[in-house]
Design a protein around this motif. Structure first.
Motif, short mmCIF file in Angstrom:
data_model
loop_
_atom_site.label_atom_id
_atom_site.label_comp_id
_atom_site.label_asym_id
_atom_site.label_seq_id
_atom_site.Cartn_x
_atom_site.Cartn_y
_atom_site.Cartn_z
N PRO A 1 0.63 -1.29 0.16
CA PRO A 1 0.19 -0.36 -0.02
C PRO A 1 0.70 1.37 0.09
CG PRO A 1 -0.10 -0.88 2.18
CD PRO A 1 1.00 -2.15 1.18
N SER A 2 2.49 1.27 0.13
CA SER A 2 3.24 2.67 0.30
C SER A 2 2.66 3.38 -1.27
CB SER A 2 4.68 2.30 0.39
OG SER A 2 4.53 1.74 1.74
N HIS A 3 2.98 4.36 -2.11
CA HIS A 3 2.30 4.87 -1.08
C HIS A 3 1.41 6.10 -0.93
CE1 HIS A 3 7.36 5.79 -0.36
NE2 HIS A 3 6.84 5.22 -1.36
N ALA A 4 0.45 5.60 -1.87
CA ALA A 4 -1.09 6.08 -2.23
C ALA A 4 -1.65 5.25 -0.55
CB ALA A 4 -1.91 6.19 -2.88
N GLY A 5 -1.62 4.58 0.24
CA GLY A 5 -2.08 4.22 1.09
C GLY A 5 -2.39 4.56 2.12
N PHE A 6 -0.95 5.82 2.33
CA PHE A 6 -1.15 5.45 3.56
C PHE A 6 -1.72 7.48 3.31
CE2 PHE A 6 0.59 2.46 5.10
CZ PHE A 6 1.27 1.36 4.16
N ILE A 7 -2.19 7.63 2.46
CA ILE A 7 -2.89 9.31 2.36
C ILE A 7 -4.06 9.70 3.20
CG2 ILE A 7 -4.14 11.01 1.08
CD1 ILE A 7 -2.89 9.77 -1.15
N GLY A 8 -4.24 10.74 3.89
CA GLY A 8 -5.58 10.13 5.14
C GLY A 8 -5.30 11.10 6.13
N GLN A 9 -5.30 11.73 6.69
CA GLN A 9 -5.61 12.70 8.60
C GLN A 9 -4.67 11.89 9.32
OE1 GLN A 9 -9.25 13.96 10.29
NE2 GLN A 9 -8.51 14.23 12.11
N GLY A 10 -4.07 12.96 9.16
CA GLY A 10 -2.82 12.19 10.54
C GLY A 10 -1.41 11.48 9.81
N MET A 11 -1.59 11.72 8.47
CA MET A 11 -0.52 10.98 7.13
C MET A 11 -0.40 12.39 6.63
SD MET A 11 -0.49 6.87 7.92
CE MET A 11 1.31 6.45 7.47
N LEU A 12 -0.20 11.14 5.21
CA LEU A 12 0.08 11.32 3.67
C LEU A 12 -0.44 13.33 3.25
CD1 LEU A 12 2.08 8.78 1.71
CD2 LEU A 12 3.27 11.02 3.36
N SER A 13 -0.54 13.68 3.17
CA SER A 13 -2.06 14.33 2.06
C SER A 13 -1.96 14.09 0.56
CB SER A 13 -1.46 16.30 2.23
OG SER A 13 -0.99 16.55 3.71
N GLY A 14 -0.30 13.71 0.21
CA GLY A 14 -0.35 13.13 -1.42
C GLY A 14 0.33 12.33 -1.44
N ALA A 15 0.08 11.56 -2.60
CA ALA A 15 1.27 10.52 -3.43
C ALA A 15 1.53 11.11 -4.49
CB ALA A 15 0.76 9.16 -2.92
N VAL A 16 2.77 10.57 -5.27
CA VAL A 16 3.26 10.96 -6.64
C VAL A 16 3.67 9.30 -7.18
CG1 VAL A 16 4.89 11.82 -8.68
CG2 VAL A 16 3.85 13.19 -6.21
N CYS A 17 3.14 9.10 -8.21
CA CYS A 17 3.32 7.57 -8.52
C CYS A 17 4.60 7.63 -10.18
CB CYS A 17 1.74 6.70 -8.65
SG CYS A 17 1.29 6.45 -6.72
N GLY A 18 5.33 6.69 -9.69
CA GLY A 18 6.20 6.10 -11.06
C GLY A 18 5.67 5.88 -11.91
#
Length: 584
Positions: free
Chosen positions: A56-73
């Motif tokens: 689930p890294s990194h998109a799976g850790f988008i959420g309140q109290g974690m990441l604001s966004g994820a950029v996927c190659g």
């Protein structure tokens, strides 16, 4: 060996779309492969990302109290600067600044670093913090590259995200960056696997026999630092081959974090993707037992699960966080925080974080104006475009002519693509000469930086793009206005600024057997003499010197003996200069 696997068309984008469908509070920008959520305007936004394949890294850790966004190659490949910069713009629109948490892999560091530079040029408050927690490659072999980023990355996401949620309104971007670095400096991780993973769309390949396994594997199918044969029991693997690399303070090459018996410790056992949850839980128990019996360490918090994967990697990693060390340093810097556990246990609704849960929210809309990527910089520095065009074409012709030699060198010390990458870069420049500014060298260099980053890709594209972006900033700093001509003196000073900009994002220096061995002599000689021919000669001497010592960076640093082969990147740079010199 045939390995059965499910395959789908366009797997990267399909996976991202499926993730967004299952998590309706997160918005996907398909054309940029960016996912993001709402962030409060008085708080710092956090972005991470990298190549896909670690879910689930990194998109799976988008959420309140974690990441604001994820950029996927693409699979195991860094996202482009354009993607990252657009993600920064999107989350910055409703935040007080942006922190980029970057895994310590060359392509990621370069592209996220260049994005931060460009964001700051646009007036965005943006910092980069590089994560490294691996102990497999010690100080001697890792050298100036530093530690790779493994599963400890997700603890940095969680703790820094909780800090940003609760404290960034007070402590800002600097404070949030400091909190992240405190966590990184308290982390160690080691991985092991029975085999390599199966990459979607590619034939399964492995160098391991049925009786072998590896310790110290990364998360991109790269080989481990130790092959074990026969395969030991799981208990022996943990107690004799993994924990000593994490905790042996006599191993000065790997003793990155000091652990004492009375320290509070967090244990994370991470599934690389192909191990059953049943066995992962058993491994967590065995690891807990050996920590207590062999080291007198009783973890205060035990976490296990699938957090940082390598597709279906048949292996696991062990991460230890010295919570005592982290808590003390956090409390010193931020008196409100008494313990790192306050942040680790804080609420998050990130879908990939096992203690979290789904909470329906309205997804943010996409502000299309924010996604405009035209390069706009201060226009200064009058120059002769016709001469510039002639130089670029001559340099490109020389690179194309020298490509077979460069490729042959790279097959000995790299992966054989350096020549093709350089040709793609120069072809990109010559093809787009008609769109480059004809009156402002600062704008022209910014445009060339963007062209190179798009056409070359990989580490070389990142290096040259940062260098030329730095050159653009150098011209802006040294020229007074658009009508002032760019003299040799101005260009020399701008080159020095460009080199210093590049040095912010790579630790390679003279003697590392890289592009730098030719680039730095060129810059220094031109700054001193203002004589292009002398500068080219200095660059050529530097390139030749790379055949006299071991490489310290890039894939060549993993070759057993690279000391008799000239670095292909350095040679390619010199060939381009020779082409320019022929019509100078």
């Amino acid at each position: 060996m045939t390995v059965k696997s499910f395959e789908v068309s366009d797997p990267v984008l399909s996976s991202l779309k499926g993730f967004a469908l299952a998590n309706p509070s997160i918005t996907l920008v398909p054309e940029e492969k960016v996912l993001f959520r709402e962030t409060a305007s008085d708080k710092i936004a956090i972005i991470s990302g990298g190549g896909t394949g670690h879910e689930p890294s990194h998109a799976g850790f988008i959420g309140q109290g974690m990441l604001s966004g994820a950029v996927c190659g693409d699979i195991f490949a860094s996202p482009s600067t354009k993607q990252i910069l657009n993600a920064i713009r999107l989350v910055n629109a409703k935040s007080s600044g942006v922190l980029l948490l970057v895994k310590n892999y060359t392509g990621d560091v370069l592209h996220f670093g260049l994005s931060a530079e460009r964001a700051r040029a646009l007036g965005i408050n943006c910092h980069v913090v590089v994560i490294g927690d691996d102990v497999a490659v010690g100080r001697e072999k890792g050298g100036m590259v530093g530690r790779r980023a493994l599963a400890g990355t997700v603890l940095v996401h969680k703790i820094t995200g909780a800090f940003a949620e609760a404290h960034s309104a007070k402590y800002g971007l600097d404070g949030t960056s400091k909190a992240a670095q405190i966590v990184i400096d308290s982390l160690v991780t080691i991985g092991s696997s029975l085999d390599h993973c199966k990459v979607p769309g590619r034939k399964f390949e492995t160098t391991l026999e049925a009786t072998q396994m590896e310790v110290g594997m990364g998360i991109h199918n790269e080989p481990g630092v130790q092959t074990l044969e026969p395969i030991p029991s799981t208990e022996e693997l943990i107690s004799k081959h993994m924990l000593p690399k994490l905790l042996d303070q006599n191993d000065k090459d790997r003793a990155f974090v000091d652990f004492k018996k009375d320290d509070e410790v967090v244990l994370l056992v991470n599934n690389l993707g192909g191990v059953s949850n049943f066995i992962i839980s058993a491994i967590a128990e065995k690891t807990h037992t050996f920590l207590k019996e062999q080291y007198g360490i009783t973890p205060k918090k035990i976490m296990s699960g699938t957090l940082m994967t390598a597709f279906n990697g048949n292996g696991f990693s062990i991460t230890l966080l010295n919570a005592t060390k982290a808590s003390k340093e956090l409390n010193t810097a931020f008196p409100e925080i008494k313990s790192v556990f306050e942040l680790l246990d804080a609420y998050t609704d990130a879908p990939g974080w096992s203690p979290g849960f789904f909470e329906a929210k309205s997804a943010p809309s996409i502000d299309s104006a924010v996604l405009q990527t035209d390069v706009k910089v201060t226009e200064v520095g009058n120059y002769d475009f016709n001469s510039f065009s002639k130089w670029m074409k001559a340099g490109a012709e020389q690179i194309i002519k020298a490509e077979p030699h460069i490729t042959q060198l790279d097959t000995q010390v790299g992966d054989g693509d350096c020549g093709y990458t350089l040709v793609a870069g120069v072809n990109g420049i010559t093809k787009d000469l008609n769109v480059i500014s004809k009156t402002s060298l600062s704008e022209a260099m910014a445009q060339v930086s963007d062209i190179i980053e798009s056409s070359m890709g990989g580490t070389s594209g990142g290096l040259y793009s940062i260098l030329i972006s730095g050159l653009s900033h150098g011209i802006i700093q040294t020229c007074k206005n658009k009508s002032e001509p760019v003299t040799k003196e101005i260009f020399a000073e701008s080159l020095e600024i460009a080199l210093e900009t590049l040095y912010k994002y790579t630790r390679a220096r003279i003697g590392s057997s890289t592009l730098i061995d030719a680039l730095e002599p060129f810059v220094k000689e031109f700054a001193s003499s203002k004589d292009f021919k002398k500068a080219v000669a200095a660059a050529e001497a530097g390139a030749k010197s790379t055949a006299t010592f071991e490489a310290k960076f890039g894939r060549a640093s993993y070759v057993s003996d690279s000391s008799s082969v000239e670095d292909p990147g350095a040679v390619g740079f010199v060939e381009f200069l020779k082409g320019v010199e022929s019509v100078f």
